[in-house]
Design a protein around this motif. Structure first.
Motif, PDB file in Angstrom:
ATOM      1  N   ARG A   1      -1.278  -6.387   1.060  1.00  0.00           N
ATOM      2  CA  ARG A   1      -1.968  -5.163   1.455  1.00  0.00           C
ATOM      3  C   ARG A   1      -3.448  -5.441   1.728  1.00  0.00           C
ATOM      4  O   ARG A   1      -4.002  -5.007   2.746  1.00  0.00           O
TER       5      ARG A   1
ATOM      6  N   ASP B   1       2.310  -8.244  -3.632  1.00  0.00           N
ATOM      7  CA  ASP B   1       2.270  -7.025  -2.821  1.00  0.00           C
ATOM      8  C   ASP B   1       0.828  -6.595  -2.546  1.00  0.00           C
ATOM      9  O   ASP B   1       0.487  -6.217  -1.417  1.00  0.00           O
ATOM     10  N   GLU B   2      -0.011  -6.652  -3.575  1.00  0.00           N
ATOM     11  CA  GLU B   2      -1.408  -6.281  -3.406  1.00  0.00           C
ATOM     12  C   GLU B   2      -2.115  -7.271  -2.482  1.00  0.00           C
ATOM     13  O   GLU B   2      -2.923  -6.882  -1.644  1.00  0.00           O
ATOM     14  N   LYS B   3      -1.819  -8.547  -2.617  1.00  0.00           N
ATOM     15  CA  LYS B   3      -2.391  -9.570  -1.734  1.00  0.00           C
ATOM     16  C   LYS B   3      -2.094  -9.234  -0.287  1.00  0.00           C
ATOM     17  O   LYS B   3      -2.984  -9.224   0.563  1.00  0.00           O
TER      18      LYS B   3
ATOM     19  N   VAL C   1      -4.438 -11.246  -7.667  1.00  0.00           N
ATOM     20  CA  VAL C   1      -3.735  -9.979  -7.508  1.00  0.00           C
ATOM     21  C   VAL C   1      -2.254 -10.282  -7.257  1.00  0.00           C
ATOM     22  O   VAL C   1      -1.881 -11.408  -6.927  1.00  0.00           O
TER      23      VAL C   1
END
Length: 161
Positions: A137, A133-135, A130
């Motif tokens: 989150r 940023d997704e990591k 991912v």
């Protein structure tokens, strides 16, 4: 044969995790390595938090373990380790596919960013990295780990079985 681990297997799970985690020594940041890699108290806390382990059992000896933890709307793959002498024989892949088949929600796995072999393993099994940023989150939302570990980790996502 893959089977669910029981309380009688805790010492074996602990031994496998710490033996196989030696692969991280010198790879992950030195300030993230500790001896043992996972203490018995940490393992007990993980299990109390809902991590259930399955093991590859060959003639009564567990050669590999992998945990699942359902956290709200996702399932985390936790603590996937195979005894060093049994690595490269498909045990990890078989465990992963068996646990994937059990899961009914999106699968996530976190690992050390510098553990390229671990990342490649999950990618071979259909997981995708991912974004940064997704990591961040996901790690904040679904894991309880120190900030330093979060900063030096990646997350891969895969579909349930």
């Amino acid at each position: 044969m893959i089977r669910r681990c029981t309380d009688a297997d805790v010492d074996t799970i602990h031994a496998i995790v710490n033996e196989a985690a030696e692969a991280y020594r010198g790879i992950i940041p030195a300030d993230c390595w500790h001896e043992p890699y996972m203490s018995r108290a940490e393992l007990a806390a993980e299990m109390a938090a809902g991590v259930t382990f399955s093991g590859w059992d060959e003639a009564g000896e567990i050669l590999g373990v992998m945990g699942l933890q359902v956290v709200r709307d996702v399932t985390l793959i936790r603590h996937a380790y195979v005894r060093r002498v049994s690595q490269g024989k498909g045990i990890g892949g078989a465990l992963l596919e068996a646990l994937r088949a059990e899961s009914r929600s999106r699968l996530l796995v976190g690992t050390w960013a510098d553990a390229r072999w671990a990342i490649a393993f999950y990618q071979r099994h259909g997981f995708e990295l991912v974004s940064e940023d997704e990591k961040n989150r996901l790690l904040q939302s679904y894991w309880t780990i120190p900030a330093r570990q979060r900063d030096t980790s990646v997350v891969l996502a895969g579909a349930a079985g």
